[in-house]
Write a protein that holds these residues in place. Structure first.
Motif, mmCIF file in Angstrom:
data_model
loop_
_atom_site.group_PDB
_atom_site.id
_atom_site.type_symbol
_atom_site.label_atom_id
_atom_site.label_comp_id
_atom_site.label_asym_id
_atom_site.label_seq_id
_atom_site.Cartn_x
_atom_site.Cartn_y
_atom_site.Cartn_z
ATOM 1 N N GLY A 38 0.796 -1.312 -0.143
ATOM 2 C CA GLY A 38 -0.156 -0.071 -0.046
ATOM 3 C C GLY A 38 0.786 1.180 -0.015
ATOM 4 N N GLY A 39 2.133 1.267 0.207
ATOM 5 C CA GLY A 39 2.921 2.164 0.323
ATOM 6 C C GLY A 39 4.225 2.170 -0.344
ATOM 7 N N LEU A 40 4.977 3.171 -0.845
ATOM 8 C CA LEU A 40 6.161 3.145 -1.332
ATOM 9 C C LEU A 40 7.389 2.469 -0.496
ATOM 10 C CD1 LEU A 40 6.208 6.861 -3.109
ATOM 11 C CD2 LEU A 40 5.745 4.442 -4.108
ATOM 12 N N ILE A 41 7.301 2.670 0.711
ATOM 13 C CA ILE A 41 8.303 2.022 1.492
ATOM 14 C C ILE A 41 8.152 0.657 1.444
ATOM 15 C CG2 ILE A 41 8.942 1.870 4.002
ATOM 16 C CD1 ILE A 41 8.208 4.730 4.568
ATOM 17 N N THR A 42 6.895 0.087 1.517
ATOM 18 C CA THR A 42 6.825 -1.291 1.896
ATOM 19 C C THR A 42 6.913 -2.068 0.502
ATOM 20 O OG1 THR A 42 4.880 -0.748 3.289
ATOM 21 C CG2 THR A 42 4.805 -2.998 2.143
ATOM 22 N N ALA A 43 6.846 -1.497 -0.760
ATOM 23 C CA ALA A 43 7.072 -2.106 -2.147
ATOM 24 C C ALA A 43 8.510 -2.615 -2.124
ATOM 25 C CB ALA A 43 6.831 -1.256 -2.891
ATOM 26 N N ASN A 44 9.545 -1.964 -1.525
ATOM 27 C CA ASN A 44 10.877 -2.523 -1.550
ATOM 28 C C ASN A 44 11.179 -3.830 -0.591
ATOM 29 O OD1 ASN A 44 11.369 -0.918 -3.485
ATOM 30 N ND2 ASN A 44 12.012 1.157 -2.078
ATOM 31 N N VAL A 45 10.141 -4.361 0.286
ATOM 32 C CA VAL A 45 10.384 -5.036 0.996
ATOM 33 C C VAL A 45 9.301 -6.367 0.957
ATOM 34 C CG1 VAL A 45 10.372 -5.559 3.765
ATOM 35 C CG2 VAL A 45 11.012 -3.370 2.948
ATOM 36 N N PRO A 46 9.795 -7.293 0.707
ATOM 37 C CA PRO A 46 8.988 -8.391 0.553
ATOM 38 C C PRO A 46 7.994 -9.117 1.818
ATOM 39 C CG PRO A 46 11.177 -9.485 0.820
ATOM 40 C CD PRO A 46 11.278 -7.941 1.120
ATOM 41 N N PRO A 47 6.853 -9.481 1.203
ATOM 42 C CA PRO A 47 5.846 -9.940 2.321
ATOM 43 C C PRO A 47 6.240 -11.199 2.920
ATOM 44 C CG PRO A 47 4.876 -9.899 0.459
ATOM 45 C CD PRO A 47 6.176 -9.494 0.233
ATOM 46 N N ILE A 48 5.846 -11.500 4.233
ATOM 47 C CA ILE A 48 6.005 -12.867 4.922
ATOM 48 C C ILE A 48 4.510 -13.319 5.030
ATOM 49 C CG2 ILE A 48 7.200 -14.111 6.585
ATOM 50 C CD1 ILE A 48 9.077 -11.910 6.751
ATOM 51 N N VAL A 49 4.186 -14.455 4.234
ATOM 52 C CA VAL A 49 3.168 -15.122 4.657
ATOM 53 C C VAL A 49 3.236 -16.387 5.617
ATOM 54 C CG1 VAL A 49 1.089 -16.445 3.606
ATOM 55 C CG2 VAL A 49 2.315 -14.447 2.344
ATOM 56 N N SER A 50 2.644 -16.455 6.594
ATOM 57 C CA SER A 50 2.724 -17.613 7.551
ATOM 58 C C SER A 50 1.450 -18.428 7.388
ATOM 59 C CB SER A 50 2.597 -17.137 8.931
ATOM 60 O OG SER A 50 4.122 -16.513 9.151
ATOM 61 N N ILE A 51 1.756 -19.760 7.276
ATOM 62 C CA ILE A 51 0.521 -20.593 7.152
ATOM 63 C C ILE A 51 0.733 -21.805 8.218
ATOM 64 C CG2 ILE A 51 -0.616 -22.314 5.844
ATOM 65 C CD1 ILE A 51 -0.740 -19.924 4.224
ATOM 66 N N ASP A 52 -0.194 -21.619 9.178
ATOM 67 C CA ASP A 52 -0.034 -22.517 10.520
ATOM 68 C C ASP A 52 1.515 -22.359 11.318
ATOM 69 O OD1 ASP A 52 -2.868 -23.416 10.126
ATOM 70 O OD2 ASP A 52 -2.287 -25.195 9.023
ATOM 71 N N GLY A 53 2.064 -21.028 11.386
ATOM 72 C CA GLY A 53 3.290 -20.820 11.802
ATOM 73 C C GLY A 53 4.323 -21.069 10.921
ATOM 74 N N ARG A 54 4.304 -21.492 9.730
ATOM 75 C CA ARG A 54 5.511 -21.627 8.827
ATOM 76 C C ARG A 54 5.561 -20.511 7.893
ATOM 77 N NH1 ARG A 54 8.702 -25.966 7.646
ATOM 78 N NH2 ARG A 54 7.492 -27.425 8.743
ATOM 79 N N GLN A 55 6.691 -19.822 7.767
ATOM 80 C CA GLN A 55 6.656 -18.644 7.196
ATOM 81 C C GLN A 55 7.264 -18.870 5.799
ATOM 82 O OE1 GLN A 55 9.276 -16.038 9.462
ATOM 83 N NE2 GLN A 55 7.489 -15.522 10.964
ATOM 84 N N TYR A 56 6.803 -17.926 4.869
ATOM 85 C CA TYR A 56 7.221 -18.112 3.660
ATOM 86 C C TYR A 56 7.485 -16.609 3.224
ATOM 87 C CZ TYR A 56 5.075 -22.686 3.622
ATOM 88 O OH TYR A 56 4.756 -23.997 4.147
ATOM 89 N N ILE A 57 8.743 -16.336 2.540
ATOM 90 C CA ILE A 57 9.014 -14.977 2.067
ATOM 91 C C ILE A 57 8.799 -15.079 0.776
ATOM 92 C CG2 ILE A 57 10.889 -13.324 1.697
ATOM 93 C CD1 ILE A 57 12.418 -14.607 4.269
ATOM 94 N N VAL A 58 7.750 -14.132 0.364
ATOM 95 C CA VAL A 58 7.179 -14.363 -1.153
ATOM 96 C C VAL A 58 7.470 -13.138 -1.881
ATOM 97 C CG1 VAL A 58 5.706 -16.285 -0.612
ATOM 98 C CG2 VAL A 58 4.843 -14.055 -0.369
ATOM 99 N N TYR A 59 6.648 -12.594 -2.848
ATOM 100 C CA TYR A 59 6.527 -11.412 -3.636
ATOM 101 C C TYR A 59 5.194 -10.952 -3.634
ATOM 102 C CZ TYR A 59 4.905 -15.042 -6.884
ATOM 103 O OH TYR A 59 4.031 -16.197 -7.329
#
Length: 113
Positions: A36-57
């Motif tokens: 949603g913001g310019l600062i966040t666009a340069n940092v990848p999101p981290i999705v957690s499914i049942d506690g297991r983290q995935y660094i995605v795009y």
């Protein structure tokens, strides 16, 4: 000799597989991840499914998840601190879609249908 544990994947071949032990039916959770913001666009999101983290795009990412039980889903970004976090407990059911939107400068985030 080949071993089969759960049968074929539930969804598209590019879906992130559910890697924890689960012998029941699976479904696809399609995540639309929006910076949603310019600062966040340069940092990848981290999705957690049942506690297991995935660094995605940022964009659309499909995940394989259990269909026969609830799953805890959370998304956040990390910089100097963990921020823009949102989570939900997804009930059992068919394949579904959720949208994560990282807030701008205030650090808010939403995870919705």
């Amino acid at each position: 000799m080949t071993q089969s544990f759960d049968g074929p994947p539930a969804g598209p071949p590019n879906a992130v597989p559910y890697v924890d032990y689960h012998i029941g039916q699976k479904r696809i959770l399609t995540m639309h991840l929006s910076a949603g913001g310019l600062i966040t666009a340069n940092v990848p999101p981290i999705v957690s499914i049942d506690g297991r983290q995935y660094i995605v795009y940022w964009g659309t990412v499909p995940f394989e998840i259990p269909a026969d039980r609830p799953c805890h889903i959370s998304v956040h970004v990390e910089g100097e601190v963990v921020g823009r976090a949102a989570s939900l407990l997804l009930p059992p059911g068919p394949s579904t879609t959720r949208t994560y939107t990282a807030g701008g400068m205030l650090g808010h985030a939403t995870l919705s249908e």
